[in-house]
Design an enzyme around this catalytic site. Structure first.
Site, PDB file in Angstrom:
ATOM      1  N   ASP A   1       0.680  -1.086  -0.151  1.00 32.91           N
ATOM      2  CA  ASP A   1      -0.128   0.119  -0.098  1.00 32.91           C
ATOM      3  C   ASP A   1       0.915   1.377   0.076  1.00 32.91           C
ATOM      4  O   ASP A   1       1.968   1.427   0.482  1.00 32.91           O
ATOM      5  CB  ASP A   1      -1.158  -0.075   1.325  1.00 32.91           C
ATOM      6  CG  ASP A   1      -2.064   0.997   1.006  1.00 32.91           C
ATOM      7  OD1 ASP A   1      -2.474   1.459  -0.080  1.00 32.91           O
ATOM      8  OD2 ASP A   1      -2.722   1.098   2.181  1.00 32.91           O
ATOM      9  N   GLY A   2       0.287   2.292  -0.591  1.00 30.38           N
ATOM     10  CA  GLY A   2       0.930   3.615  -0.543  1.00 30.38           C
ATOM     11  C   GLY A   2       1.554   4.133  -1.767  1.00 30.38           C
ATOM     12  O   GLY A   2       2.316   5.079  -2.020  1.00 30.38           O
ATOM     13  N   ASN A   3       1.352   3.340  -3.075  1.00 31.56           N
ATOM     14  CA  ASN A   3       1.855   3.836  -4.179  1.00 31.56           C
ATOM     15  C   ASN A   3       1.347   5.269  -4.740  1.00 31.56           C
ATOM     16  O   ASN A   3       2.328   6.091  -5.223  1.00 31.56           O
ATOM     17  CB  ASN A   3       1.594   2.770  -5.330  1.00 31.56           C
ATOM     18  CG  ASN A   3       2.291   1.500  -5.036  1.00 31.56           C
ATOM     19  OD1 ASN A   3       2.979   1.412  -4.351  1.00 31.56           O
ATOM     20  ND2 ASN A   3       1.600   0.386  -5.739  1.00 31.56           N
TER      21      ASN A   3
ATOM     22  N   ARG B   1       0.116   7.903  -2.664  1.00 32.62           N
ATOM     23  CA  ARG B   1       0.806   8.717  -1.846  1.00 32.62           C
ATOM     24  C   ARG B   1       2.256   8.923  -2.394  1.00 32.62           C
ATOM     25  O   ARG B   1       2.689  10.183  -2.241  1.00 32.62           O
ATOM     26  CB  ARG B   1       0.654   8.356  -0.367  1.00 32.62           C
ATOM     27  CG  ARG B   1      -0.714   8.712   0.069  1.00 32.62           C
ATOM     28  CD  ARG B   1      -1.012   7.949   1.397  1.00 32.62           C
ATOM     29  NE  ARG B   1      -1.707   6.561   1.299  1.00 32.62           N
ATOM     30  CZ  ARG B   1      -1.640   5.752   2.257  1.00 32.62           C
ATOM     31  NH1 ARG B   1      -1.509   6.166   3.148  1.00 32.62           N
ATOM     32  NH2 ARG B   1      -1.940   4.543   1.924  1.00 32.62           N
TER      33      ARG B   1
ATOM     34  N   HIS C   1       2.886   3.219  -8.798  1.00 33.99           N
ATOM     35  CA  HIS C   1       2.562   1.849  -9.076  1.00 33.99           C
ATOM     36  C   HIS C   1       3.757   1.260  -9.908  1.00 33.99           C
ATOM     37  O   HIS C   1       4.290   0.169  -9.415  1.00 33.99           O
ATOM     38  CB  HIS C   1       1.533   1.650  -9.935  1.00 33.99           C
ATOM     39  CG  HIS C   1      -0.064   1.882  -9.175  1.00 33.99           C
ATOM     40  ND1 HIS C   1      -0.419   1.617  -8.062  1.00 33.99           N
ATOM     41  CD2 HIS C   1      -0.801   2.501  -9.499  1.00 33.99           C
ATOM     42  CE1 HIS C   1      -1.387   1.748  -7.531  1.00 33.99           C
ATOM     43  NE2 HIS C   1      -1.767   2.563  -8.719  1.00 33.99           N
TER      44      HIS C   1
ATOM     45  N   THR D   1     -10.333  -7.026  -5.700  1.00 32.67           N
ATOM     46  CA  THR D   1     -11.876  -7.147  -6.550  1.00 32.67           C
ATOM     47  C   THR D   1     -12.398  -5.463  -6.361  1.00 32.67           C
ATOM     48  O   THR D   1     -13.305  -5.435  -7.182  1.00 32.67           O
ATOM     49  CB  THR D   1     -12.716  -8.063  -5.926  1.00 32.67           C
ATOM     50  OG1 THR D   1     -12.628  -7.752  -4.099  1.00 32.67           O
ATOM     51  CG2 THR D   1     -12.629  -9.638  -6.195  1.00 32.67           C
TER      52      THR D   1
ATOM     53  N   ASN E   1     -10.493  -2.914  -6.764  1.00 31.68           N
ATOM     54  CA  ASN E   1      -9.448  -2.051  -7.520  1.00 31.68           C
ATOM     55  C   ASN E   1      -9.926  -1.503  -8.811  1.00 31.68           C
ATOM     56  O   ASN E   1      -9.605  -0.811  -9.658  1.00 31.68           O
ATOM     57  CB  ASN E   1      -8.119  -2.383  -7.323  1.00 31.68           C
ATOM     58  CG  ASN E   1      -7.441  -2.392  -6.064  1.00 31.68           C
ATOM     59  OD1 ASN E   1      -6.261  -3.265  -6.146  1.00 31.68           O
ATOM     60  ND2 ASN E   1      -7.758  -1.423  -5.470  1.00 31.68           N
TER      61      ASN E   1
ATOM     62  N   ARG F   1      -5.623  -1.385   8.249  1.00 35.80           N
ATOM     63  CA  ARG F   1      -6.670  -2.402   7.855  1.00 35.80           C
ATOM     64  C   ARG F   1      -6.350  -3.489   7.232  1.00 35.80           C
ATOM     65  O   ARG F   1      -5.322  -3.669   6.834  1.00 35.80           O
ATOM     66  CB  ARG F   1      -7.366  -1.391   6.975  1.00 35.80           C
ATOM     67  CG  ARG F   1      -8.067  -0.294   7.519  1.00 35.80           C
ATOM     68  CD  ARG F   1      -9.106   0.160   6.290  1.00 35.80           C
ATOM     69  NE  ARG F   1      -8.457   0.702   5.288  1.00 35.80           N
ATOM     70  CZ  ARG F   1      -8.219   1.936   5.389  1.00 35.80           C
ATOM     71  NH1 ARG F   1      -8.433   2.754   6.370  1.00 35.80           N
ATOM     72  NH2 ARG F   1      -7.180   2.588   4.172  1.00 35.80           N
TER      73      ARG F   1
ATOM     74  N   SER G   1      -8.440  -4.974   4.856  1.00 34.20           N
ATOM     75  CA  SER G   1      -8.837  -4.904   3.553  1.00 34.20           C
ATOM     76  C   SER G   1      -8.946  -5.943   2.667  1.00 34.20           C
ATOM     77  O   SER G   1      -8.653  -6.061   1.578  1.00 34.20           O
ATOM     78  CB  SER G   1      -7.715  -3.768   2.733  1.00 34.20           C
ATOM     79  OG  SER G   1      -7.809  -2.566   3.358  1.00 34.20           O
TER      80      SER G   1
HETATM   81  C1  FPP Z   1      -2.096   0.104  -3.210  1.00 36.15           C
HETATM   82  O1  FPP Z   1      -1.650   1.423  -3.176  1.00 36.15           O
HETATM   83  C2  FPP Z   1      -1.449  -0.282  -4.451  1.00 36.15           C
HETATM   84  C3  FPP Z   1      -2.275  -1.317  -5.384  1.00 36.15           C
HETATM   85  C4  FPP Z   1      -3.859  -1.175  -5.452  1.00 36.15           C
HETATM   86  C5  FPP Z   1      -1.355  -1.885  -6.177  1.00 36.15           C
HETATM   87  C6  FPP Z   1      -0.253  -2.571  -6.017  1.00 36.15           C
HETATM   88  C7  FPP Z   1       0.349  -2.982  -7.185  1.00 36.15           C
HETATM   89  C8  FPP Z   1       1.786  -2.954  -7.159  1.00 36.15           C
HETATM   90  C9  FPP Z   1       2.579  -2.693  -6.200  1.00 36.15           C
HETATM   91  C10 FPP Z   1       2.348  -3.348  -8.539  1.00 36.15           C
HETATM   92  C11 FPP Z   1       2.361  -4.750  -8.459  1.00 36.15           C
HETATM   93  C12 FPP Z   1       3.101  -5.230  -9.718  1.00 36.15           C
HETATM   94  C13 FPP Z   1       3.349  -6.646  -9.903  1.00 36.15           C
HETATM   95  C14 FPP Z   1       4.201  -6.894 -11.012  1.00 36.15           C
HETATM   96  C15 FPP Z   1       2.674  -7.515  -9.287  1.00 36.15           C
HETATM   97  P1  FPP Z   1      -2.504   2.769  -3.444  1.00 36.15           P
HETATM   98  O2  FPP Z   1      -2.523   3.022  -4.892  1.00 36.15           O
HETATM   99  O3  FPP Z   1      -3.980   2.389  -2.949  1.00 36.15           O
HETATM  100  O4  FPP Z   1      -1.848   3.857  -2.849  1.00 36.15           O
HETATM  101  P2  FPP Z   1      -2.499   5.199  -2.012  1.00 36.15           P
HETATM  102  O5  FPP Z   1      -3.327   4.366  -0.772  1.00 36.15           O
HETATM  103  O6  FPP Z   1      -1.294   5.869  -1.568  1.00 36.15           O
HETATM  104  O7  FPP Z   1      -3.104   5.887  -2.984  1.00 36.15           O
END
Ligand code: FPP
Length: 237
Positions: A17-19, A21, A34, A63, A65, A191, A193
């Site tokens: 989680d956290g990509n 942000r 990501h 599911t 996303n 969480r 999730s």
């Molecule tokens: C949640 O962060 C992350 C995801 C919904 C995607 C996770 C996917 C990857 C790390 C890429 C995986 C790749 C492979 C090849 C398996 P968020 O986007 O909800 O972050 P945020 O809460 O900060 O917005």
């Protein structure tokens, strides 16, 4: 004095989680967050395999996303495709068996074919099992198992009272695997999730205030150390 190295738990789950942000922090579009997350996933997976983790389950796409903007979903699909193609090329060197948990029938035919190829190419591998949770939801998994068992009851193959926790395990995507011992969630959220809902009954949770792309192998070591500092009682005393 050198630090004592503790063996990792058999099964570790990670909610990556956290990509988003991370991208915001770097004034970049979410897709770049990501991409950085996918790069880190490669690093952490290789490290986990090297230190002897038996099963690593990562939450790559839930599911829920699909509800994200089409551009973001498309960017994630592209990252999955790139990784699977790369995995096919790299399997000669890595002793990792890739499995997929979730309803992969919802993906494009191209992605589904790659998933099949990766499954088959890595099936003979004897090292770490990497479960990629893609279009995965814990509730959906439990329902799927319950429906499958109910069908078998209707077909006269089982009686309802035969259903035990052990038998129900065999209806899940993770059939035959040990339950997760440790679940790690970076990014500060605390969480579950919809991740491994049935399987995480006795898992230890470790949360980090670090965004997934910044989560390092040292952080994984730290999580393992925290895990070892906990006293697991499995409902006993
Ligand atoms: C949640 O962060 C992350 C995801 C919904 C995607 C996770 C996917 C990857 C790390 C890429 C995986 C790749 C492979 C090849 C398996 P968020 O986007 O909800 O972050 P945020 O809460 O900060 O917005």
């Amino acid at each position: 004095m050198p630090e004592k190295i503790l063996p990792p738990p058999a099964h570790i789950g990670i909610i990556m989680d956290g990509n988003g942000r991370w991208a915001k922090k770097h004034f970049q579009p979410r897709s770049l967050g990501h991409r950085a997350g996918a790069q880190n996933f490669r690093t952490i997976t290789r490290y986990a395999s090297r230190i002897g983790v038996k099963v690593l389950t990562v939450y790559a796409f839930s599911t829920e996303n699909w509800a994200r903007p089409a551009e973001e979903v498309g960017a994630l699909m592209k990252l999955f495709k790139d990784y699977l193609q790369e995995a096919l090329r790299d399997f000669m060197d890595e002793n990792i068996r890739v499995r997929f948990i979730g309803d992969t029938s919802a993906f494009s035919s191209e992605l589904r074919e790659l998933i099949e190829e990766v499954k088959q190419a890595s099936a003979p591998k004897t090292g770490m099992v990497l479960n990629l949770a893609m279009n995965y939801g814990g509730r959906a998994e439990i329902l799927r198992g319950a429906r499958a068992f109910a069908q078998e009851v209707l077909a006269g193959q089982h009686r309802p009272e035969e259903l035990t926790e052990e038998l129900f395990d065999s209806y899940l995507y993770t059939a035959g695997q040990p339950a997760p011992d440790l679940i790690i969630r970076p990014s500060g959220e605390q969480r579950v999730s919809n991740f491994l809902l049935w399987q995480c009954a006795y898992a230890e949770f470790v949360y980090f205030d670090i965004l997934w792309p910044d989560f390092t192998t040292d952080d994984l070591d730290r999580a393992i150390a925290v895990y070892h500092s906990r006293q697991r009682r499995f409902g006993g005393v």
